[in-house]
Design a protein around this motif. Sequence first.
Motif, mmCIF file in Angstrom:
data_model
loop_
_atom_site.group_PDB
_atom_site.id
_atom_site.type_symbol
_atom_site.label_atom_id
_atom_site.label_comp_id
_atom_site.label_asym_id
_atom_site.label_seq_id
_atom_site.Cartn_x
_atom_site.Cartn_y
_atom_site.Cartn_z
ATOM 1 N N GLU A 1 -7.829 -7.906 -11.633
ATOM 2 C CA GLU A 1 -7.238 -7.511 -10.363
ATOM 3 C C GLU A 1 -6.948 -6.019 -10.362
ATOM 4 N N VAL A 2 -7.284 -5.353 -9.268
ATOM 5 C CA VAL A 2 -6.961 -3.942 -9.107
ATOM 6 C C VAL A 2 -6.194 -3.827 -7.789
ATOM 7 N N VAL A 3 -4.932 -3.467 -7.866
ATOM 8 C CA VAL A 3 -4.109 -3.311 -6.667
ATOM 9 C C VAL A 3 -3.740 -1.836 -6.569
ATOM 10 N N PHE A 4 -3.963 -1.238 -5.427
ATOM 11 C CA PHE A 4 -3.706 0.195 -5.291
ATOM 12 C C PHE A 4 -3.203 0.494 -3.884
ATOM 13 N N ALA A 5 -2.598 1.663 -3.712
ATOM 14 C CA ALA A 5 -2.111 2.056 -2.391
ATOM 15 C C ALA A 5 -3.288 2.561 -1.572
ATOM 16 N N SER A 6 -3.400 2.104 -0.335
ATOM 17 C CA SER A 6 -4.530 2.503 0.510
ATOM 18 C C SER A 6 -4.579 4.021 0.696
ATOM 19 N N THR A 7 -3.453 4.679 0.558
ATOM 20 C CA THR A 7 -3.410 6.129 0.753
ATOM 21 C C THR A 7 -3.953 6.903 -0.448
ATOM 22 N N THR A 8 -4.108 6.249 -1.595
ATOM 23 C CA THR A 8 -4.611 6.971 -2.769
ATOM 24 C C THR A 8 -6.042 6.578 -3.117
ATOM 25 N N GLY A 9 -6.472 5.370 -2.729
ATOM 26 C CA GLY A 9 -7.807 4.920 -3.108
ATOM 27 C C GLY A 9 -7.841 4.560 -4.586
ATOM 28 N N THR A 10 -9.009 4.171 -5.064
ATOM 29 C CA THR A 10 -9.107 3.795 -6.471
ATOM 30 C C THR A 10 -10.522 3.951 -6.993
ATOM 31 N N LEU B 1 -12.809 -6.928 4.368
ATOM 32 C CA LEU B 1 -14.080 -7.097 3.662
ATOM 33 C C LEU B 1 -14.232 -6.087 2.521
ATOM 34 N N ILE B 2 -13.729 -4.880 2.760
ATOM 35 C CA ILE B 2 -13.850 -3.817 1.759
ATOM 36 C C ILE B 2 -12.579 -3.683 0.938
ATOM 37 N N HIS B 3 -11.434 -3.667 1.611
ATOM 38 C CA HIS B 3 -10.187 -3.297 0.949
ATOM 39 C C HIS B 3 -9.381 -4.449 0.374
ATOM 40 N N ASP B 4 -9.810 -5.662 0.609
ATOM 41 C CA ASP B 4 -9.092 -6.798 0.022
ATOM 42 C C ASP B 4 -10.128 -7.895 -0.218
ATOM 43 N N ASN B 5 -10.911 -7.712 -1.272
ATOM 44 C CA ASN B 5 -12.012 -8.644 -1.486
ATOM 45 C C ASN B 5 -12.258 -8.806 -2.983
ATOM 46 N N THR B 6 -13.078 -9.778 -3.321
ATOM 47 C CA THR B 6 -13.375 -10.042 -4.715
ATOM 48 C C THR B 6 -14.796 -9.560 -5.008
ATOM 49 N N TYR B 7 -14.893 -8.746 -6.039
ATOM 50 C CA TYR B 7 -16.149 -8.120 -6.415
ATOM 51 C C TYR B 7 -16.532 -8.535 -7.838
ATOM 52 N N TYR B 8 -17.772 -8.334 -8.205
ATOM 53 C CA TYR B 8 -18.149 -8.381 -9.619
ATOM 54 C C TYR B 8 -19.253 -7.367 -9.843
ATOM 55 N N CYS B 9 -19.500 -7.057 -11.096
ATOM 56 C CA CYS B 9 -20.484 -6.038 -11.448
ATOM 57 C C CYS B 9 -21.481 -6.655 -12.429
ATOM 58 N N THR B 10 -22.718 -6.225 -12.365
ATOM 59 C CA THR B 10 -23.690 -6.684 -13.360
ATOM 60 C C THR B 10 -24.231 -5.485 -14.124
ATOM 61 N N ALA B 11 -24.577 -5.716 -15.380
ATOM 62 C CA ALA B 11 -25.217 -4.705 -16.216
ATOM 63 C C ALA B 11 -26.551 -5.278 -16.652
ATOM 64 N N GLU B 12 -27.601 -4.489 -16.476
ATOM 65 C CA GLU B 12 -28.938 -4.981 -16.770
ATOM 66 C C GLU B 12 -29.718 -3.939 -17.551
ATOM 67 N N VAL C 1 -13.442 -9.584 -9.962
ATOM 68 C CA VAL C 1 -12.332 -8.631 -9.940
ATOM 69 C C VAL C 1 -11.834 -8.544 -8.498
ATOM 70 N N HIS C 2 -10.582 -8.904 -8.305
ATOM 71 C CA HIS C 2 -10.012 -8.814 -6.958
ATOM 72 C C HIS C 2 -9.541 -7.376 -6.741
ATOM 73 N N ILE C 3 -10.082 -6.724 -5.723
ATOM 74 C CA ILE C 3 -9.727 -5.340 -5.426
ATOM 75 C C ILE C 3 -8.942 -5.335 -4.122
ATOM 76 N N LYS C 4 -7.707 -4.870 -4.214
ATOM 77 C CA LYS C 4 -6.816 -5.010 -3.067
ATOM 78 C C LYS C 4 -6.058 -3.722 -2.789
ATOM 79 N N ALA C 5 -6.250 -3.198 -1.588
ATOM 80 C CA ALA C 5 -5.496 -2.025 -1.148
ATOM 81 C C ALA C 5 -4.233 -2.500 -0.442
ATOM 82 N N VAL C 6 -3.129 -1.889 -0.791
ATOM 83 C CA VAL C 6 -1.881 -2.226 -0.123
ATOM 84 C C VAL C 6 -1.583 -1.126 0.881
ATOM 85 N N LEU C 7 -1.408 -1.516 2.133
ATOM 86 C CA LEU C 7 -1.111 -0.532 3.176
ATOM 87 C C LEU C 7 0.286 0.021 2.961
ATOM 88 N N ARG C 8 0.372 1.331 3.047
ATOM 89 C CA ARG C 8 1.681 1.953 2.935
ATOM 90 C C ARG C 8 2.257 2.017 4.327
#
Length: 159
Positions: free
Chosen positions: A23-32, A84-95, A106-113
């Motif tokens: 999980e990655v939770v961050f403030a929408s004003t700072t980005g990540t 869809l972008i700021h509060d969604n579940t992502y994954y990454c692949t390596a090939e 990985v749940h990526i979630k922006a918290v609105l300030r």
Amino acid sequence: SLSAVFSEDLHSSLYFVNASLQEVVFASTTGTLVPCPAAGIPPVTLRWYLATGEEIYDVPGIRHVHPNGTLQIFPCPPSSFSTLIHDNTYYCTAENPSGKIRSQDVHIKAVLREPYTVRVEDQKTMRGNVAVFKCIIPSSVEAYITVISWEKDTVSLVS
Ligand SMILES: *[C@@H]1O[C@H](CO)[C@@H](O)[C@H](O)[C@H]1NC(C)=O
Ligand SMILES: *[C@@H]1O[C@H](CO)[C@@H](O)[C@H](O)[C@H]1NC(C)=O
């Protein structure tokens, strides 16, 4: 869990860099910036997807995947917040030539300030009984707020 996939050619491998990243939770004003939690030798191609399996695309000024596989979500004003972008579940692949691995979700979630206020309601109790006061926090921010002190007439109360 640290696990690696080795091919018959022992010079190549695929592995997870940070299996605990869920999980990655961050403030929408700072980005990540979220590095891909998978990697390998020889150099891997890293791709990000939504949990639905859809490969993600760059959205100028909003979301970008760097060539090194780091997913960046830019700071955003409340008006361009998109679930869809700021509060969604992502994954990454390596090939690479030894194969392909998929990170866990990985749940990526922006918290609105946004401004919020907390309040406390009057309580009535019988003399000699216990009165319980609750700090009332708006539900939109409740998960991110910690009550750090109570005050009576602007003087901090000590347990
Ligand atoms: C792994 O992810 C966790 C959770 O985000 C983070 O606290 C930690 O620093 C990361 N470790 C490494 C080695 O990147
Ligand atoms: C990947 O590239 C971005 C943009 O140049 C940078 O900010 C980030 O720190 C890099 N991440 C890693 C893991 O090298």
